[in-house]
Design a protein around this motif. Structure first.
Motif, PDB file in Angstrom:
ATOM      1  N   UNK A   1       0.815  -1.378   0.036  1.00 48.19           N
ATOM      2  CA  UNK A   1       0.043  -0.093   0.009  1.00 48.19           C
ATOM      3  C   UNK A   1       0.922   1.144  -0.007  1.00 48.19           C
ATOM      4  N   UNK A   2       1.993   1.277   0.732  1.00 50.38           N
ATOM      5  CA  UNK A   2       2.955   2.264   0.789  1.00 50.38           C
ATOM      6  C   UNK A   2       3.147   2.620  -0.544  1.00 50.38           C
ATOM      7  N   UNK A   3       3.966   1.629  -1.343  1.00 49.22           N
ATOM      8  CA  UNK A   3       4.371   1.838  -2.431  1.00 49.22           C
ATOM      9  C   UNK A   3       3.694   2.441  -3.523  1.00 49.22           C
ATOM     10  N   UNK A   4       2.255   1.978  -3.649  1.00 47.96           N
ATOM     11  CA  UNK A   4       1.336   2.157  -4.480  1.00 47.96           C
ATOM     12  C   UNK A   4       0.965   3.697  -4.127  1.00 47.96           C
ATOM     13  N   UNK A   5       0.736   3.839  -2.879  1.00 42.09           N
ATOM     14  CA  UNK A   5       0.361   5.202  -2.801  1.00 42.09           C
ATOM     15  C   UNK A   5       1.543   6.326  -2.918  1.00 42.09           C
ATOM     16  N   UNK A   6       2.818   6.195  -2.608  1.00 41.55           N
ATOM     17  CA  UNK A   6       3.880   6.984  -3.161  1.00 41.55           C
ATOM     18  C   UNK A   6       3.875   7.090  -4.710  1.00 41.55           C
ATOM     19  N   UNK A   7       3.865   5.797  -5.319  1.00 38.36           N
ATOM     20  CA  UNK A   7       4.081   5.827  -6.777  1.00 38.36           C
ATOM     21  C   UNK A   7       2.734   6.722  -7.412  1.00 38.36           C
ATOM     22  N   UNK A   8       1.725   6.506  -6.673  1.00 33.58           N
ATOM     23  CA  UNK A   8       0.667   7.254  -7.530  1.00 33.58           C
ATOM     24  C   UNK A   8       0.806   8.754  -7.267  1.00 33.58           C
ATOM     25  N   UNK A   9       1.346   9.164  -6.120  1.00 33.19           N
ATOM     26  CA  UNK A   9       1.799  10.609  -5.957  1.00 33.19           C
ATOM     27  C   UNK A   9       2.431  10.920  -7.054  1.00 33.19           C
TER      28      UNK A   9
END
Length: 832
Positions: free
Chosen positions: A266-274
Motif C-alpha cells: 500500500x505504501x509503495x502504491x500510494x507513493x508511486x501514485x503521487x
C-alpha cells in the motif's frame, strides 16, 4: 464497519471515486492448522516454515480436513500484514449475506479504539458494541452457536490473562472486572458454544495460548508474488499505470521483497501514485527505497505512543543496536533475555518492529523474536550508524562500535551480505531523509557519515585501477548507493575523479537502469562507457508479454469468480531508452560508447541515431552481437547523416547485416565528413555484393576514412576489383582488413598488383595466409620487398564473447574448444 471500509485513502492521492471494498481486497497467503499440529510440524506460528496454503476468509470457520469445525480462530500477523482488513472482509461479507451465514450475530470489538468499562457483563459488552440493537442483549446470548465475537488487536487490551479459575464467570449477565469477563469467554466458562475470532501480533501470543483450548492458529504470511501484482492492479484504476508501478517495484529487489507486507505494498502504491500525478511515467521517480521505508514507519507508528519522543528515541537506539549486532553475526532470531537486556520489552513499541516466535514442542518455552522482515532489520542496522547518541551502545550482544569505515571496508573485502545495509546507510544521510526523520518520526540523524561515505566511494575504485590507466567505475552497487542518496552534488563529487564506466555480465533491471541514468546525468567527467554482456530488462521477467491480470476468485470480488481483466499492455520504450536519454544531457562529455553482447535489437537504433545527432562529442560507437539487422542499421545511418554527428569510429561487428543495407552505409560515406574508421567484421551476410556497393560510396567519399575492416564476411574475391579501384580513387585508406575471407588467388593477385602502385596509401593489409600456395606466398614476399612499410598479416581482432553470447552468433567462428583464439579451418588451399 461497512461505512469505515469505504473510507477514502489518505495522503493526497489523485482525486477519483472511492473504490469499493471488494474491488480493493487482495487475497493473503496464510497458514491454517490446529495449534498442536502446527507446533509439532513446523515449530510455531510465526516461523513461516511450514506448509503455507493460500486461504480466503470464507474458510476460517469451515470444517478442516478432519471434519472438525473450529470455534476459536486466532489470526496472527505482524503490524501491517492485513489482520484488520481481513476482519473487515468478514464483517462486510457477513453483512451482505455471502459469508458465515450460520451466524445470526457478529460483534466486532476494536481493542485499539473502543473505550471499555472497568467492569462489565458480557451482555453489557454486546450492548456497547451495538447500541441500536432492537433485541435485548440477554435474548441474543441465549443462542450461543449463532454468535461470533471478533476481538481485533487483542494485545492492545494489555491484560495478563492469568486469573484464578474460581473467579471466572459462567453467567453472561454477571458483572465482573473486564479482565475476568473476557478470561471467562476465552476459557469457555462463559458462552462455551460461541465462536471467537481473535487477531493479534505474534509478540503477544505467548500469554494468550495458555488460555485457549481447541483453537486454530491462522498466520498471515502476506502477499505471494502473484498477489503482489494483483494488488497493484486493484489499487490503480488505469492498467497502464499499474503496469508502470509494478515494473518499478519488481525491478527493485529490496522493495519488491518488502511488498510481501501488505501495508508496504500500500505504501509503495500510494507513493508511486503521487509520483504519477502530473507525470506520464516513473522513469524520473525520486522516491528511494529508504524513503518508502521511512514513510512506512511513519504510518505504523501513527497508532503508537508518540507522547514521549525521548522514549521513542531511546527505544530506537536500542533497537538499532540489536539489529546491527544481528547483521554482523548473521543473526535474525533473538532470545527474550536479549530483548529485556536491551530495554526493548515495551508493549507499546515492541510489536511494531519485532515478532514473537514460539519455540518447537519439547524445547525451552522461552520466546524468541525476529524483525518483521530481514530488510527492515538491515534498515535499522544502518540507522545504528547514523542516529545521534554518545557514539557507542551497550546491548546484550556486546559493545558495538559505531565505526562506519569498518562496515564499509568489511563490505568491500568479504561481507557482500552487507550490501542492503550499506545502501540504506547512503539513503539515511541524504538531506531529505534527515529532515523527514526529524519531522515525522522524531529521530535525529547525524550527517557526519557523509564525508566518510564520499571518501570510501572515491577510494574503492581507485584501488582497482592500474597506474596510467583511466580511472573507471566497474561496480553496479556504486550507482545504487548514489541513487539511494539521490543528491546531485554528492554524486558529482563521488564520480568527479573517474572517467570510465565499465560493466560486464550484468542483468540491468528497470531500477538498475534508473540508478545508472541518474548517476550518468550527474557524472560530468564521464568519457567512456563499456557495457559488455549486459542485458536491459524492462518488464517482469516472469510475466508473459500479453498476459492478462487475474482477478481474485472470491465471491463478490468485482466480477464472476476467476474472471480475467483483459487489457492492452502499454507500449514499452526501447531497452536502452534511459541510457541514451541520460547521455543526451547538454553537459555530457562522453566520447566512447561500447555496447557489446548486450542483446540489443532494431528498436534501439532509433535511440542511438538520436544520440549521434544530438551528441557532437561522441567520437566512437562500438556495437557487437546486437542483432541490429539491415533495418536497424538503416535507422542508425539516419543519425550518421545528420549535420550534428561527429562520429569518427563506427564498429558494427556481428551485426547480422546483409548487402541490403549497404546502399545506406554508402550514402553515409558520401555525406559524413568525420568518419575515419568503419568496422563491419563478422558480418557474414555482407558478401561480395555488399562490398561492391560500399565501394561505390568510397569512390564518392566525403569522410576522411582511413580504416575499413571487412574481416570474416565470407568474401569470395569478386569484390577485389572494386576494392582495388577504391584504394586510389576513394579516400586515403591506410588500413584494409580482409582477414578470414576466401578471396581466391585471382582476387589476391588483383590486390597485390594495385598495392605495387607508388600512390597507394595503404600501410596495413589484413590477410589470412593459412593454406596459401607457395606461389602466392612468394608474391606477397615480393610485395613486401617493394613496399617495406606495408604490413601484411591477419589483422582480425578477436573480441571473444562469453559462452552465452557466442551461442547467439550465426556460427562459432574464431574460437577453439578450449576458448583459444583462432581462425576457422574451413578454407581449402587456393590454386594459381
Amino acid at each position: 464497519m461497512v461505512r469505515e471500509s469505504h473510507q477514502n485513502r489518505e495522503l493526497g492521492t489523485c482525486p477519483r471515486e472511492i473504490p469499493s471494498f471488494h474491488s480493493h481486497f487482495t487475497t493473503l497467503t496464510i497458514t491454517r492448522e490446529p495449534r498442536s499440529k502446527h507446533r509439532a510440524k513446523d515449530g510455531a506460528v510465526g516461523t513461516s516454515q511450514g506448509c503455507a496454503t493460500t486461504t480466503i476468509t470464507t474458510m476460517l470457520f469451515e470444517p478442516d480436513r478432519d471434519g472438525q469445525t473450529p470455534q476459536v480462530v486466532v489470526l496472527v500477523g505482524a503490524p501491517g500484514m492485513g489482520k484488520t482488513t481481513m476482519v473487515r472482509k468478514v464483517m462486510v461479507e457477513w453483512g451482505e449475506g455471502t459469508l458465515h451465514t450460520h451466524f445470526d450475530f457478529v460483534f466486532c470489538i476494536d481493542c485499539k479504539a473502543i473505550d471499555l468499562p472497568m467492569e462489565a457483563s458480557m451482555a453489557d459488552l454486546v450492548s456497547q458494541c451495538c447500541p441500536g440493537l432492537q433485541v435485548p442483549a440477554g435474548k441474543i446470548l441465549d443462542d450461543q452457536k449463532k454468535i461470533l465475537f471478533i476481538f481485533d488487536g487483542f494485545e492492545a487490551l494489555g491484560f495478563s490473562l492469568v486469573q484464578p479459575k474460581a473467579e471466572l464467570s459462567s453467567d453472561p449477565r454477571e458483572v465482573k472486572p473486564l479482565e475476568l469477563t473476557l478470561m471467562s469467554l476465552l476459557k469457555k466458562t462463559l458462552l462455551p458454544k460461541a465462536s471467537l475470532l481473535i487477531t493479534m501480533r505474534p509478540v503477544a501470543l505467548g500469554s494468550l495460548r495458555q488460555c485457549l483450548k481447541g483453537e486454530y492458529y491462522v498466520e498471515i504470511l502476506g502477499f505471494s508474488a502473484a498477489r503482489r501484482k494483483e494488488y497493484f492492479h486493484r489499487y490503480f484504476e488505469n492498467p497502464n499505470k499499474a503496469d508502470m508501478a509494478f515494473r518499478f517495484a519488481r525491478g527493485n529487489e529490496i522493495l519488491y521483497s518488502l511488498c510481501v507486507i501488505p501495508v508496504m505494498s500500500w505504501t509503495t502504491c500510494t507513493v508511486l501514485e503521487q509520483e504519477l500525478c502530473g507525470k506520464k511515467n516513473l522513469l524520473e521517480c525520486s522516491k528511494t527505497t529508504t524513503g518508502m521505508i521511512m514513510f512506512y514507519l511513519s504510518q505504523i507508528l501513527k497508532h503508537g505512543d508518540r507522547d514521549n519522543p525521548q522514549v521513542l528515541q531511546q527505544f530506537l537506539l536500542q533497537l538499532c543496536s540489536l539489529a546491527a549486532e544481528g547483521i554482523w553475526k548473521h543473526k535474525v532470531l533473538f532470545e527474550e533475555k536479549e530483548i529485556k537486556d536491551c530495554g526493548l520489552d515495551q508493549p507499546g513499541l515492541l510489536p511494531f518492529f519485532l515478532n514473537e516466535r514460539i519455540p518447537r514442542e519439547g524445547e525451552d518455552h522461552e520466546s524468541v523474536y525476529a524483525f518483521t522482515h530481514l530488510h527492515l532489520q538491515e534498515f535499522f542496522a544502518a540507522m545504528f550508524y547514523v542516529l545521534e547518541d554518545d557514539g557507542e551502545m551497550d546491548s546484550s550482544l556486546g559493545k558495538l562500535e559505531k565505526d562506519v569505515n569498518k562496515l564499509l571496508e568489511s563490505y568491500n573485502k568479504s561481507r557482500k551480505d552487507l550490501n542492503v545495509t550499506v545502501r540504506f546507510l547512503f539513503g539515511l544521510v541524504s538531506q531529505k531523509s534527515i529532515e523527514y526523520m526529524d519531522k515525522t518520526i522524531g529521530c535525529r540523524i547525524s550527517p557526519r557519515a557523509r564525508e566518510e561515505l564520499l571518501e570510501w566511494l572515491q577510494g574503492r575504485h581507485r584501488g582497482v585501477s592500474h597506474p596510467g590507466q583511466a580511472l573507471k567505475v566497474s561496480e553496479m552497487d556504486t550507482f545504487h548507493f548514489l541513487f539511494e542518496m539521490n543528491e546531485k552534488s554528492f554524486t558529482e563529487s563521488a564520480l568527479g575523479h573517474f572517467t570510465d564506466l565499465d560493466l560486464q555480465e550484468t542483468k540491468l533491471t528497470l531500477y538498475d537502469q534508473m540508478a545508472l541514468s541518474f548517476c550518468i546525468q550527474h557524472w560530468t567527467g564521464l568519457g567512456c562507457i563499456t557495457l559488455k554482456g549486459c542485458s536491459f530488462q524492462w518488464q517482469d521477467p516472469e510475466a508473459e508479454p500479453d498476459a492478462s491480470v487475474p482477478c481474485s476468485g472470491i465471491s463478490g470480488a468485482g466480477g464472476r469468480p476467476g474472471a480475467l481483466v483483459v487489457r492492452r499492455r502499454e507500449e514499452l520504450p526501447c531497452p536502452i531508452h534511459l541510457l541514451c536519454r541520460a547521455l543526451r544531457h547538454r553537459d555530457s562529455a562522453l566520447q566512447v560508447l561500447r555496447l557489446q553482447w548486450c542483446q540489443l535489437s532494431e528498436s534501439c537504433c532509433a535511440e542511438l541515431a538520436a544520440l549521434l545527432a544530438e551528441h557532437p562529442g561522441l567520437a566512437r560507437l562500438e556495437l557487437a552481437d546486437s542483432s541490429l539487422g539491415d533495418s536497424g542499421v538503416r535507422l542508425l545511418c539516419e543519425g550518421l547523416r545528420t549535420p550534428g554527428c561527429r562520429l569518427r569510429i563506427l564498429r558494427l561487428r556481428y551485426s547480422r547485416i546483409t548487402s541490403a543495407c549497404c546502399e545506406d552505409i554508402a550514402a553515409v560515406l558520401s555525406t559524413n565528413t568525420c568518419l575515419e574508421e568503419l568496422d563491419l567484421s563478422f558480418s557474414e551476410g555482407l558478401r561480395d555484393a555488399g562490398v561492391e556497393l560500399l565501394c561505390e560510396g568510397l569512390q564518392n567519399c566525403a569522410c576522411p576514412l582511413q580504416t575499413l575492416r571487412l574481416g570474416s564476411c565470407q568474401l569470395l574475391g569478386t569484390c577485389c576489383q572494386a576494392l582495388t579501384a577504391s584504394l586510389l580513387q576513394g579516400p586515403r585508406l591506410t588500413c584494409l582488413d580482409l582477414s578470414d575471407n576466401e578471396l581466391g588467388a585471382h582476387g589476391i593477385l588483383q590486390l597485390c598488383l594495385q598495392l605495387r602502385h607508388p600512390a597507394c596509401p595503404l600501410q596495413s593489409l589484413g590477410l589470412s595466409t593459412d593454406g596459401f600456395s607457395q606461389e602466392l606466398l612468394q608474391e606477397l614476399d615480393a610485395l613486401r620487398a617493394l613496399q617495406p612499410t606495408l604490413k601484411i598479416a591477419n589483422l582480425l581482432e578477436h573480441d571473444v564473447p562469453q559462452a552465452g553470447a557466442m551461442a547467439r552468433l550465426p556460427c562459432n567462428r574464431g574460437l577453439l574448444p578450449e576458448g583459444r583464439k583462432s581462425l576457422p579451418s574451413f578454407r581449402t588451399p587456393p590454386l594459381l
